[in-house]
Design a protein around this motif. Structure first.
Motif, mmCIF file in Angstrom:
data_model
loop_
_atom_site.group_PDB
_atom_site.id
_atom_site.type_symbol
_atom_site.label_atom_id
_atom_site.label_comp_id
_atom_site.label_asym_id
_atom_site.label_seq_id
_atom_site.Cartn_x
_atom_site.Cartn_y
_atom_site.Cartn_z
ATOM 1 N N ILE A 1 56.263 -11.296 30.541
ATOM 2 C CA ILE A 1 55.183 -11.091 29.571
ATOM 3 C C ILE A 1 53.930 -11.770 30.109
ATOM 4 O O ILE A 1 53.956 -12.962 30.450
ATOM 5 N N VAL A 2 52.838 -11.017 30.195
ATOM 6 C CA VAL A 2 51.550 -11.574 30.608
ATOM 7 C C VAL A 2 50.555 -11.303 29.483
ATOM 8 O O VAL A 2 50.265 -10.158 29.162
ATOM 9 N N GLU A 3 50.043 -12.375 28.904
ATOM 10 C CA GLU A 3 49.195 -12.269 27.726
ATOM 11 C C GLU A 3 47.727 -12.023 28.084
ATOM 12 O O GLU A 3 47.355 -12.016 29.262
ATOM 13 N N PRO A 4 46.875 -11.833 27.058
ATOM 14 C CA PRO A 4 45.467 -11.494 27.299
ATOM 15 C C PRO A 4 44.742 -12.491 28.199
ATOM 16 O O PRO A 4 44.956 -13.698 28.125
ATOM 17 N N ARG A 5 43.896 -11.923 29.062
ATOM 18 C CA ARG A 5 42.980 -12.678 29.928
ATOM 19 C C ARG A 5 43.677 -13.543 30.956
ATOM 20 O O ARG A 5 43.023 -14.357 31.624
ATOM 21 N N HIS B 1 49.407 -7.339 29.109
ATOM 22 C CA HIS B 1 48.289 -7.003 28.227
ATOM 23 C C HIS B 1 47.199 -6.296 29.022
ATOM 24 O O HIS B 1 46.957 -6.600 30.196
ATOM 25 N N SER B 2 46.510 -5.383 28.367
ATOM 26 C CA SER B 2 45.504 -4.568 29.048
ATOM 27 C C SER B 2 44.337 -5.390 29.587
ATOM 28 O O SER B 2 43.656 -4.972 30.528
ATOM 29 N N SER B 3 44.097 -6.575 29.019
ATOM 30 C CA SER B 3 42.987 -7.405 29.500
ATOM 31 C C SER B 3 43.398 -8.379 30.602
ATOM 32 O O SER B 3 42.555 -9.085 31.163
ATOM 33 N N ALA B 4 44.696 -8.450 30.907
ATOM 34 C CA ALA B 4 45.148 -9.299 32.010
ATOM 35 C C ALA B 4 44.699 -8.695 33.332
ATOM 36 O O ALA B 4 44.572 -7.481 33.476
ATOM 37 N N VAL B 5 44.465 -9.558 34.315
ATOM 38 C CA VAL B 5 44.041 -9.117 35.646
ATOM 39 C C VAL B 5 45.175 -9.404 36.625
ATOM 40 O O VAL B 5 45.536 -10.565 36.842
ATOM 41 N N ILE B 6 45.726 -8.347 37.217
ATOM 42 C CA ILE B 6 46.834 -8.458 38.170
ATOM 43 C C ILE B 6 46.352 -7.929 39.513
ATOM 44 O O ILE B 6 45.878 -6.795 39.603
ATOM 45 N N SER B 7 46.475 -8.719 40.567
ATOM 46 C CA SER B 7 46.086 -8.248 41.893
ATOM 47 C C SER B 7 46.875 -6.998 42.261
ATOM 48 O O SER B 7 48.064 -6.879 41.949
ATOM 49 N N SER B 8 46.220 -6.093 42.951
ATOM 50 C CA SER B 8 46.882 -4.855 43.370
ATOM 51 C C SER B 8 47.805 -5.070 44.558
ATOM 52 O O SER B 8 48.589 -4.189 44.909
#
Length: 301
Positions: A129-133, A112-119
């Motif tokens: 699947i990674v959901e919002p926030r 999801h576009s609001s998920a935060v994934i470390s670079s």
């Protein structure tokens, strides 16, 4: 194993005299399995039995001066006034030096576009699947078809703070979280990063309900079901196909066997055998718990 640090570098970092020719592969507290040339620490004579029971002896050890003559002569001893501070200060130094590779994200994953994934330091496999926030920190491996529900946090540093002569020292988490294929992490769960000597692991197809706390270095096998608000403390070892009920607590380093059941609100402070069911605070075998409840009820009637 690769040399992690030499005696010369230890001397420079900590400002103490350590033989230059010492070569350390890993830093590991007593009580955890290890291989190679390990540096550990010893704070009290009461832990010498734990040292001697280890499958292998440390290569070197920080200890209090009065303990030098009480450990096997084969161990290189480094006498200091506060072994905990010296060990974890060096541990933190090495943890902060650790480099992470660039994050890999499968094109078949849905983030999801609001998920935060470390670079850096994250591996996201096919079908994830990674959901919002949701937040995925460095040092996280997500196997195929893992689901991370909304608001979950994976790979954050945990509650590891040491009281030392120089104040409270917070310990950097330098290990990993591994979520194997088919794992599901429910909304607002926290899964804490492990240490280099023991990762945090959820076995294949294990499912966490909402707001579960799964602490550093805790590990479980396959197909476990862990219900809402459960708390799994550090270095707990849970087998496969285990049920842990809502709001249950599992204490640190407790072992729970395959197919065991921990009922609603139980507080587990001792090991649980395979296929055993436990209840209560503190948890006891379920039938014993029921007999106690019945006896108390009859006593009040």
């Amino acid at each position: 194993m690769t040399i992690l640090i030499t005696g010369e570098e230890i001397s420079k970092v900590l400002g103490i005299a350590v033989p230059d020719d010492i070569e350390i592969d890993q830093l590991v507290p007593l009580g955890y399995p290890f291989q190679g040339r390990v540096l550990s620490f010893l704070t009290s004579e009461r832990y010498i039995s734990l040292l001697l029971k280890s499958s292998a002896l440390p290569y070197a050890i920080f200890l209090l001066p009065e303990l030098k003559e009480k450990v096997p002569a084969s161990i290189i001893t480094i006498a200091v006034d506060d072994p905990v501070w010296f060990f974890y200060s060096l541990f933190n130094y090495l943890a902060l030096k650790k480099e992470h590779i660039k994050t890999y994200q499968s094109p078949l994953a849905k983030i999801h576009s609001s998920a935060v994934i470390s670079s850096v330091g994250v591996h996201i496999s096919d079908g994830v699947i990674v959901e919002p926030r949701a937040v995925i920190m460095p040092g996280v491996f997500l196997g195929e078809d893992v689901v991370v529900r909304a608001g979950a946090v994976i790979g954050v540093d945990g509650f590891e703070h040491k009281r030392t002569s120089k104040g409270i020292l917070s310990v950097v988490h330098d290990g990993q979280v591994r979520l194997e294929a088919g794992v599901e992490v429910g909304p607002n769960c926290t899964v804490i990063k492990g240490f280099s000597y023991r990762d945090t692991v959820l076995g294949g197809f294990t499912k966490l309900d909402a707001m579960v706390h799964f602490a550093h270095c805790a590990q479980c096998g396959e197909e476990c079901l862990i219900a809402a608000n459960a708390m799994i403390a550090g270095s707990a070892q849970i087998g496969s196909s285990v049920w842990i009920g809502p709001s249950a607590s599992v204490s640190s380093q407790v072992k729970i066997g395959d197919h065991a059941k921990v009922t609603l609100g139980a507080v587990v402070t001792k090991d649980v055998d395979s296929y055993q069911q436990v209840s209560g605070n503190f948890a006891v075998p379920h039938q014993m718990f029921l007999k106690h409840v019945i006896s108390v009820s009859r006593g009040k009637s």
